[in-house]
Design a protein around this motif. Sequence first.
Motif, PDB file in Angstrom:
ATOM      1  N   THR A   1       0.414  -4.800   9.985  1.00 31.31           N
ATOM      2  CA  THR A   1      -0.572  -3.805  10.402  1.00 31.31           C
ATOM      3  C   THR A   1      -0.460  -2.577   9.504  1.00 31.31           C
ATOM      4  N   GLU A   2      -1.508  -1.787   9.457  1.00 27.48           N
ATOM      5  CA  GLU A   2      -1.517  -0.630   8.563  1.00 27.48           C
ATOM      6  C   GLU A   2      -0.449   0.390   8.958  1.00 27.48           C
ATOM      7  N   GLY A   3       0.280   0.864   7.969  1.00 26.54           N
ATOM      8  CA  GLY A   3       1.329   1.863   8.197  1.00 26.54           C
ATOM      9  C   GLY A   3       1.523   2.713   6.964  1.00 26.54           C
ATOM     10  N   ILE A   4       0.693   3.705   6.806  1.00 28.10           N
ATOM     11  CA  ILE A   4       0.679   4.515   5.585  1.00 28.10           C
ATOM     12  C   ILE A   4       1.960   5.338   5.426  1.00 28.10           C
TER      13      ILE A   4
ATOM     14  N   ALA B   1      -6.600   1.090   2.553  1.00 29.22           N
ATOM     15  CA  ALA B   1      -5.886   2.370   2.531  1.00 29.22           C
ATOM     16  C   ALA B   1      -4.463   2.182   2.005  1.00 29.22           C
ATOM     17  N   GLU B   2      -3.825   1.078   2.347  1.00 30.80           N
ATOM     18  CA  GLU B   2      -2.470   0.810   1.862  1.00 30.80           C
ATOM     19  C   GLU B   2      -2.478   0.535   0.356  1.00 30.80           C
ATOM     20  N   ILE B   3      -3.445  -0.230  -0.089  1.00 32.08           N
ATOM     21  CA  ILE B   3      -3.557  -0.506  -1.524  1.00 32.08           C
ATOM     22  C   ILE B   3      -3.787   0.791  -2.282  1.00 32.08           C
ATOM     23  N   ASP B   4      -4.654   1.644  -1.762  1.00 34.27           N
ATOM     24  CA  ASP B   4      -4.933   2.929  -2.413  1.00 34.27           C
ATOM     25  C   ASP B   4      -3.688   3.805  -2.470  1.00 34.27           C
ATOM     26  N   THR B   5      -2.865   3.734  -1.426  1.00 34.59           N
ATOM     27  CA  THR B   5      -1.628   4.526  -1.382  1.00 34.59           C
ATOM     28  C   THR B   5      -0.691   4.111  -2.518  1.00 34.59           C
TER      29      THR B   5
END
Length: 292
Positions: A107-110, A147-151
Amino acid sequence: VHPTLMQTMEGTPVLVHAGPFANIAVGNSSVMADKIGLKLVGKDGFVVTEAGFGADIGMEKFFNMKCRTSGLQPSAVCLVATVRALKMHGGGPSVTPGKPLDAVYKTEGIELLSRGCDNMVRHIENAQRFGVPVVVGINRFVTDTDAEIDTIREAALKAGAFDAVVASHWSDGGAGAKALAEAVVKATDAPADFKLLYDVSAPIEDKIETIVKEIYRGDGIEISEKAAADIARYKAQGCVSFLCITPVAPSVCILPSMTMFFSSTSPCCVCCSLTSDVFGQDISCMFLPWHL
Protein backbone atom coordinates in the motif's frame (compact mmCIF):
# COMPACT_ATOMS: atom_id res chain seq x y z
CA VAL A 1 37.19 -22.54 -17.58
CA HIS A 2 35.47 -20.66 -20.40
CA PRO A 3 32.37 -18.46 -20.06
CA THR A 4 29.01 -20.14 -20.68
CA LEU A 5 27.00 -18.65 -23.54
CA MET A 6 23.30 -18.47 -22.74
CA GLN A 7 20.43 -16.28 -23.90
CA THR A 8 17.45 -14.40 -22.55
CA MET A 9 13.86 -15.33 -23.39
CA GLU A 10 14.08 -12.84 -26.26
CA GLY A 11 17.34 -14.13 -27.67
CA THR A 12 19.83 -11.62 -26.26
CA PRO A 13 23.18 -13.38 -25.70
CA VAL A 14 24.35 -13.67 -22.08
CA LEU A 15 27.83 -14.69 -20.95
CA VAL A 16 27.84 -16.35 -17.53
CA HIS A 17 31.27 -16.48 -15.90
CA ALA A 18 32.06 -16.06 -12.20
CA GLY A 19 29.39 -15.04 -9.72
CA PRO A 20 28.06 -11.90 -8.03
CA PHE A 21 28.82 -12.89 -4.43
CA ALA A 22 30.51 -9.78 -3.08
CA ASN A 23 29.86 -10.89 0.49
CA ILE A 24 32.58 -13.52 0.17
CA ALA A 25 34.57 -12.55 -2.92
CA VAL A 26 34.88 -9.90 -5.65
CA GLY A 27 31.22 -10.23 -6.67
CA ASN A 28 31.61 -9.51 -10.37
CA SER A 29 31.45 -11.25 -13.71
CA SER A 30 34.84 -12.13 -15.17
CA VAL A 31 37.03 -9.79 -17.19
CA MET A 32 37.20 -12.51 -19.83
CA ALA A 33 33.42 -12.48 -20.27
CA ASP A 34 33.36 -8.68 -20.52
CA LYS A 35 36.10 -8.62 -23.16
CA ILE A 36 34.41 -11.35 -25.19
CA GLY A 37 31.17 -9.40 -25.02
CA LEU A 38 32.87 -6.19 -26.14
CA LYS A 39 34.48 -7.97 -29.06
CA LEU A 40 31.16 -9.45 -30.16
CA VAL A 41 29.10 -6.24 -30.00
CA GLY A 42 31.68 -4.11 -31.79
CA LYS A 43 32.57 -0.46 -31.35
CA ASP A 44 28.94 0.75 -31.48
CA GLY A 45 27.52 -1.93 -29.20
CA PHE A 46 26.91 -2.14 -25.48
CA VAL A 47 27.80 -4.71 -22.85
CA VAL A 48 25.98 -4.72 -19.51
CA THR A 49 27.92 -6.38 -16.71
CA GLU A 50 26.84 -6.96 -13.12
CA ALA A 51 28.58 -5.67 -10.01
CA GLY A 52 26.92 -7.58 -7.19
CA PHE A 53 25.34 -6.11 -4.07
CA GLY A 54 24.92 -2.37 -4.35
CA ALA A 55 27.24 0.58 -4.76
CA ASP A 56 29.27 -0.31 -1.69
CA ILE A 57 30.27 -3.92 -1.35
CA GLY A 58 29.98 -4.79 -5.05
CA MET A 59 30.63 -1.63 -7.04
CA GLU A 60 33.63 -0.55 -4.95
CA LYS A 61 35.37 -3.79 -5.84
CA PHE A 62 34.23 -3.52 -9.44
CA PHE A 63 35.93 -0.17 -9.84
CA ASN A 64 38.94 -0.42 -7.56
CA MET A 65 39.80 -4.04 -8.37
CA LYS A 66 38.27 -5.20 -11.64
CA CYS A 67 38.57 -1.97 -13.65
CA ARG A 68 42.08 -1.40 -12.34
CA THR A 69 43.13 -4.90 -13.39
CA SER A 70 41.36 -5.04 -16.76
CA GLY A 71 42.00 -1.46 -17.86
CA LEU A 72 38.35 -1.17 -18.90
CA GLN A 73 36.37 1.91 -17.93
CA PRO A 74 32.57 1.88 -17.54
CA SER A 75 30.60 4.55 -19.35
CA ALA A 76 27.61 4.61 -17.00
CA VAL A 77 26.12 3.06 -13.88
CA CYS A 78 22.56 1.77 -13.75
CA LEU A 79 21.36 1.51 -10.16
CA VAL A 80 18.23 -0.61 -9.77
CA ALA A 81 15.79 0.20 -6.97
CA THR A 82 12.31 -0.90 -5.93
CA VAL A 83 9.63 0.72 -3.79
CA ARG A 84 9.55 -2.29 -1.48
CA ALA A 85 13.32 -2.40 -0.93
CA LEU A 86 13.47 1.31 -0.16
CA LYS A 87 10.59 1.01 2.30
CA MET A 88 12.56 -1.71 4.03
CA HIS A 89 15.59 0.58 4.18
CA GLY A 90 13.32 3.25 5.65
CA GLY A 91 12.59 1.05 8.65
CA GLY A 92 9.78 -1.13 7.35
CA PRO A 93 8.89 -4.53 8.88
CA SER A 94 11.24 -7.43 8.27
CA VAL A 95 10.57 -9.72 5.33
CA THR A 96 10.66 -13.44 6.08
CA PRO A 97 10.62 -16.12 3.35
CA GLY A 98 7.44 -18.17 3.49
CA LYS A 99 5.46 -15.54 5.39
CA PRO A 100 2.96 -13.11 3.83
CA LEU A 101 4.37 -9.72 2.91
CA ASP A 102 3.39 -6.97 5.34
CA ALA A 103 0.68 -4.62 4.08
CA VAL A 104 3.01 -1.60 4.18
CA TYR A 105 4.84 -3.03 1.18
CA LYS A 106 1.63 -3.33 -0.83
CA THR A 107 0.00 0.00 0.00
CA GLU A 108 1.12 3.58 -0.52
CA GLY A 109 3.51 4.87 2.14
CA ILE A 110 5.34 8.01 1.12
CA GLU A 111 6.87 8.80 4.53
CA LEU A 112 8.44 5.36 4.93
CA LEU A 113 9.62 5.38 1.32
CA SER A 114 11.13 8.86 1.66
CA ARG A 115 13.22 7.73 4.63
CA GLY A 116 14.43 4.74 2.64
CA CYS A 117 15.42 6.93 -0.28
CA ASP A 118 18.31 8.17 1.85
CA ASN A 119 19.86 4.76 1.26
CA MET A 120 19.50 5.12 -2.51
CA VAL A 121 21.01 8.60 -2.37
CA ARG A 122 24.14 7.25 -0.69
CA HIS A 123 24.49 4.62 -3.40
CA ILE A 124 24.22 7.33 -6.04
CA GLU A 125 26.85 9.37 -4.23
CA ASN A 126 29.14 6.35 -4.02
CA ALA A 127 28.97 5.85 -7.78
CA GLN A 128 29.56 9.54 -8.41
CA ARG A 129 32.78 9.37 -6.39
CA PHE A 130 34.21 7.43 -9.32
CA GLY A 131 33.21 10.09 -11.85
CA VAL A 132 30.64 8.00 -13.74
CA PRO A 133 27.07 9.16 -14.60
CA VAL A 134 24.31 7.29 -12.78
CA VAL A 135 20.90 6.23 -14.11
CA VAL A 136 18.40 4.89 -11.57
CA GLY A 137 16.18 2.11 -12.87
CA ILE A 138 12.95 1.99 -10.88
CA ASN A 139 11.73 -1.60 -11.10
CA ARG A 140 7.98 -1.05 -10.86
CA PHE A 141 5.54 -3.61 -9.50
CA VAL A 142 1.74 -3.68 -9.62
CA THR A 143 1.32 -2.42 -6.04
CA ASP A 144 3.50 0.68 -6.58
CA THR A 145 1.63 3.97 -6.89
CA ASP A 146 2.44 6.93 -9.12
CA ALA A 147 3.17 9.04 -6.04
CA GLU A 148 5.72 6.49 -4.80
CA ILE A 149 7.43 6.32 -8.18
CA ASP A 150 7.58 10.12 -8.29
CA THR A 151 9.11 10.17 -4.80
CA ILE A 152 11.96 7.90 -5.88
CA ARG A 153 12.52 9.78 -9.12
CA GLU A 154 12.64 13.16 -7.38
CA ALA A 155 15.08 11.90 -4.74
CA ALA A 156 17.34 10.39 -7.38
CA LEU A 157 17.45 13.49 -9.56
CA LYS A 158 18.01 15.72 -6.54
CA ALA A 159 20.98 13.54 -5.60
CA GLY A 160 22.52 14.15 -9.01
CA ALA A 161 21.46 11.09 -10.97
CA PHE A 162 21.62 11.57 -14.74
CA ASP A 163 18.07 10.20 -14.97
CA ALA A 164 15.60 7.98 -13.12
CA VAL A 165 13.41 5.79 -15.32
CA VAL A 166 10.63 3.32 -14.61
CA ALA A 167 11.09 -0.23 -15.92
CA SER A 168 8.65 -3.15 -15.99
CA HIS A 169 10.76 -5.81 -17.68
CA TRP A 170 9.79 -8.39 -15.06
CA SER A 171 6.32 -8.43 -16.61
CA ASP A 172 6.77 -6.90 -20.08
CA GLY A 173 10.12 -8.30 -21.13
CA GLY A 174 12.47 -6.18 -23.20
CA ALA A 175 9.75 -3.68 -24.07
CA GLY A 176 9.41 -2.87 -20.39
CA ALA A 177 13.07 -1.84 -20.17
CA LYS A 178 13.25 0.09 -23.45
CA ALA A 179 13.01 3.55 -21.85
CA LEU A 180 15.61 2.61 -19.24
CA ALA A 181 17.98 1.32 -21.92
CA GLU A 182 17.57 4.53 -23.89
CA ALA A 183 18.38 6.58 -20.78
CA VAL A 184 21.53 4.53 -20.16
CA VAL A 185 22.62 5.03 -23.78
CA LYS A 186 22.23 8.79 -23.35
CA ALA A 187 24.18 8.66 -20.10
CA THR A 188 27.13 7.02 -21.86
CA ASP A 189 27.42 10.13 -24.03
CA ALA A 190 27.51 12.44 -20.99
CA PRO A 191 30.82 13.84 -19.75
CA ALA A 192 32.64 11.43 -17.44
CA ASP A 193 35.83 11.63 -15.42
CA PHE A 194 36.46 8.06 -14.31
CA LYS A 195 38.80 7.76 -11.33
CA LEU A 196 39.77 5.25 -8.69
CA LEU A 197 39.64 5.86 -4.94
CA TYR A 198 43.21 4.98 -4.02
CA ASP A 199 46.67 4.56 -5.47
CA VAL A 200 48.00 1.01 -5.45
CA SER A 201 51.27 2.23 -3.93
CA ALA A 202 49.52 3.62 -0.83
CA PRO A 203 49.91 1.69 2.46
CA ILE A 204 47.26 -0.94 3.16
CA GLU A 205 46.05 1.02 6.18
CA ASP A 206 45.49 4.11 4.05
CA LYS A 207 43.53 2.13 1.47
CA ILE A 208 41.29 0.67 4.15
CA GLU A 209 40.66 4.10 5.64
CA THR A 210 39.85 5.57 2.23
CA ILE A 211 37.22 2.91 1.54
CA VAL A 212 35.77 3.22 5.05
CA LYS A 213 35.43 7.00 4.77
CA GLU A 214 34.43 7.34 1.12
CA ILE A 215 32.14 4.33 0.69
CA TYR A 216 30.85 3.44 4.17
CA ARG A 217 30.97 6.97 5.63
CA GLY A 218 33.02 6.00 8.67
CA ASP A 219 35.00 8.61 10.60
CA GLY A 220 38.12 6.46 10.58
CA ILE A 221 39.48 3.02 11.38
CA GLU A 222 40.77 1.14 14.39
CA ILE A 223 43.09 -1.77 13.65
CA SER A 224 43.17 -4.62 16.15
CA GLU A 225 46.33 -6.51 17.02
CA LYS A 226 45.22 -9.46 14.93
CA ALA A 227 44.41 -7.23 11.98
CA ALA A 228 47.77 -5.48 12.32
CA ALA A 229 49.50 -8.87 12.29
CA ASP A 230 47.52 -9.87 9.19
CA ILE A 231 48.46 -6.63 7.46
CA ALA A 232 52.13 -7.16 8.30
CA ARG A 233 51.93 -10.66 6.83
CA TYR A 234 50.23 -9.38 3.65
CA LYS A 235 52.99 -6.79 3.23
CA ALA A 236 55.68 -9.41 3.71
CA GLN A 237 54.02 -11.58 1.07
CA GLY A 238 53.87 -8.67 -1.35
CA CYS A 239 50.05 -8.45 -1.32
CA VAL A 240 49.89 -4.66 -1.34
CA SER A 241 48.22 -3.74 -4.65
CA PHE A 242 44.46 -3.53 -3.99
CA LEU A 243 41.99 -4.63 -1.33
CA CYS A 244 39.01 -6.99 -1.32
CA ILE A 245 37.13 -5.73 1.72
CA THR A 246 34.08 -7.51 3.05
CA PRO A 247 32.11 -5.60 5.71
CA VAL A 248 30.54 -7.23 8.71
CA ALA A 249 26.79 -6.98 9.32
CA PRO A 250 26.67 -3.55 11.06
CA SER A 251 28.93 -1.81 8.54
CA VAL A 252 26.46 0.91 7.64
CA CYS A 253 23.89 0.65 10.40
CA ILE A 254 23.54 -0.26 14.07
CA LEU A 255 19.75 -0.55 14.05
CA PRO A 256 18.48 -3.93 15.29
CA SER A 257 16.39 -4.30 12.13
CA MET A 258 19.59 -4.12 10.04
CA THR A 259 17.88 -2.51 7.07
CA MET A 260 21.14 -1.06 5.76
CA PHE A 261 20.09 2.55 6.31
CA PHE A 262 22.93 4.95 5.60
CA SER A 263 22.98 7.96 7.90
CA SER A 264 25.50 10.54 8.97
CA THR A 265 25.55 9.12 12.49
CA SER A 266 25.90 5.43 11.66
CA PRO A 267 29.24 4.07 12.86
CA CYS A 268 31.20 1.94 10.45
CA CYS A 269 32.88 -1.35 11.17
CA VAL A 270 34.80 -2.98 8.34
CA CYS A 271 36.62 -6.25 8.85
CA CYS A 272 38.67 -7.99 6.17
CA SER A 273 38.37 -11.40 7.78
CA LEU A 274 34.64 -11.64 8.49
CA THR A 275 31.83 -11.99 5.95
CA SER A 276 28.08 -11.56 6.04
CA ASP A 277 25.31 -12.16 3.54
CA VAL A 278 23.23 -9.31 4.90
CA PHE A 279 24.11 -7.09 1.93
CA GLY A 280 22.13 -9.43 -0.26
CA GLN A 281 19.12 -7.46 1.00
CA ASP A 282 20.54 -4.23 -0.34
CA ILE A 283 18.96 -2.01 -2.92
CA SER A 284 18.42 -4.88 -5.39
CA CYS A 285 21.48 -5.00 -7.63
CA MET A 286 23.69 -2.82 -9.75
CA PHE A 287 24.57 -3.11 -13.40
CA LEU A 288 27.37 -1.17 -15.05
CA PRO A 289 27.23 -0.87 -18.84
CA TRP A 290 30.47 -0.96 -20.76
CA HIS A 291 30.64 1.16 -23.89
CA LEU A 292 33.56 0.53 -26.20
